[in-house]
Design an enzyme around this catalytic site. Sequence first.
Site, PDB file in Angstrom:
ATOM      1  N   THR A 108       5.731  -1.503  11.981  1.00  0.00           N
ATOM      2  CA  THR A 108       5.266  -0.124  12.183  1.00  0.00           C
ATOM      3  C   THR A 108       3.813   0.005  11.745  1.00  0.00           C
ATOM      4  OG1 THR A 108       6.145   0.451  10.004  1.00  0.00           O
ATOM      5  CG2 THR A 108       7.546   0.946  11.912  1.00  0.00           C
ATOM      6  N   ALA A 109       3.143  -1.127  11.503  1.00  0.00           N
ATOM      7  CA  ALA A 109       1.767  -1.101  10.993  1.00  0.00           C
ATOM      8  C   ALA A 109       0.774  -1.111  12.149  1.00  0.00           C
ATOM      9  CB  ALA A 109       1.546  -2.277  10.047  1.00  0.00           C
ATOM     10  N   ARG A 110       0.426  -2.302  12.627  1.00  0.00           N
ATOM     11  CA  ARG A 110      -0.474  -2.463  13.755  1.00  0.00           C
ATOM     12  C   ARG A 110       0.011  -3.628  14.619  1.00  0.00           C
ATOM     13  NH1 ARG A 110      -1.701   1.948  13.044  1.00  0.00           N
ATOM     14  NH2 ARG A 110      -3.727   2.871  12.538  1.00  0.00           N
ATOM     15  N   GLU A 123      -1.674  -0.982  24.001  1.00  0.00           N
ATOM     16  CA  GLU A 123      -0.886   0.243  24.121  1.00  0.00           C
ATOM     17  C   GLU A 123      -1.478   1.141  25.206  1.00  0.00           C
ATOM     18  OE1 GLU A 123      -0.511   2.064  20.277  1.00  0.00           O
ATOM     19  OE2 GLU A 123       0.506   0.321  19.415  1.00  0.00           O
ATOM     20  N   GLY A 173       0.815  -1.204   0.000  1.00  0.00           N
ATOM     21  CA  GLY A 173       0.000   0.000   0.000  1.00  0.00           C
ATOM     22  C   GLY A 173       0.849   1.253   0.000  1.00  0.00           C
ATOM     23  N   ALA A 209       5.627   6.323  14.745  1.00  0.00           N
ATOM     24  CA  ALA A 209       6.001   6.329  13.329  1.00  0.00           C
ATOM     25  C   ALA A 209       5.250   7.366  12.500  1.00  0.00           C
ATOM     26  CB  ALA A 209       5.821   4.940  12.726  1.00  0.00           C
ATOM     27  N   HIS A 262       4.728   3.954  19.509  1.00  0.00           N
ATOM     28  CA  HIS A 262       3.797   4.280  18.428  1.00  0.00           C
ATOM     29  C   HIS A 262       4.007   5.713  17.931  1.00  0.00           C
ATOM     30  CE1 HIS A 262      -0.378   3.039  16.710  1.00  0.00           C
ATOM     31  NE2 HIS A 262       0.331   3.717  15.818  1.00  0.00           N
TER      32      HIS A 262
END
Length: 359
Positions: free
Chosen positions: A269-271, A300, A186, A321, A319
Amino acid sequence: MKELFLHPVKAAVIGDVFVDPEDMADALENSSLRTSEIKKYFWGSHDRQEFTRRQQHIEREGPDAVPYVPELKQDIGSIEVLVTHFCPVPKELIQKASRLKAIFTCRGGLEHICVEEASKSKIPVVNVIRNAEPVADFALGLMLSVTRGISDSFCALKAGRWKKTFYNSDHFKTLDQHVVGLLGAGNVGSALAGKLRALDVQVVMYDPYMDLKEFSKQFPDIKIAESIDEVLEVSDIVSLHMRLTRENQAFFGRDYFRKMKKTAYFINTARGGLADQKALAEALKNGEILGAALDVFETEPIEKEDPLLQCKNVLVTPHLAGTTVDAIPRSPYLLMKEIDHMVESGTYGRVVNRRELGY
């Protein structure tokens, strides 16, 4: 979409602790869209940790997981354009929206919107990509830091130790000597692929949800894999860039970690929900992979007692990024810019359900 711009419309903007409703209204007022009225709402509280908890709940369970702004139950019947950041727009709300002509969201993810119901109701849903570059930059930074001991050496110096040998010192090498596997092609994955190729890094990519023909034209020297296993077999660094859905919750687990090279690094670094965190901690402790760098976690903030924090071969960040000084606050203006462009060009590139609507 174009009919939205023929006459003034009644709009509603729903802000939160990260995106001010006043900014959303200002962006709307300065766009090509003419409004007869803009109603402003605030979703949730001003507590950022509470926002994060709601966000994670929505990402796991969808738009019905967390209540939307209660006033919308009464007001939605007169709203023609709805602009939201993360406030959920569930099926029930869309069904009440008898005059709704468009849903705009100030983010790329769509977990908070029932796009299926919007499509059934012939309502276009428009999103904006606001932080692909920041996340791609950050992922690249994590790769450099974890493979070269940058963060470990910094922490040692801060503790008063002139340390030059680390758990992976025998494997220090320049980034262009690694093969990087990207799972997800993506906006973030594509941006990162371009940065890696500019550094002469060999890249292999897999994405089962995208037609990568156009991507291959842009990056002809990037290998497109047929499966995740193929990526894991050749990669020295594996980086996740997928959306979190109910179907891929914790999909990257013990079996995949065991298929990675023992000298490989895992980057996320996504989820956090994409990877089995317990399995990752075990893989790190058992030497099934060499190291990991994570910006996202299943819960988190991460718990102080989480086994991951006991691993010497993991780099963790809270978190960060997608966080730059302008990425999130500017998102309403970026969204309106995209909408203006679509109208001027006659394209529907940011209408996420354009195929379902026949665009």
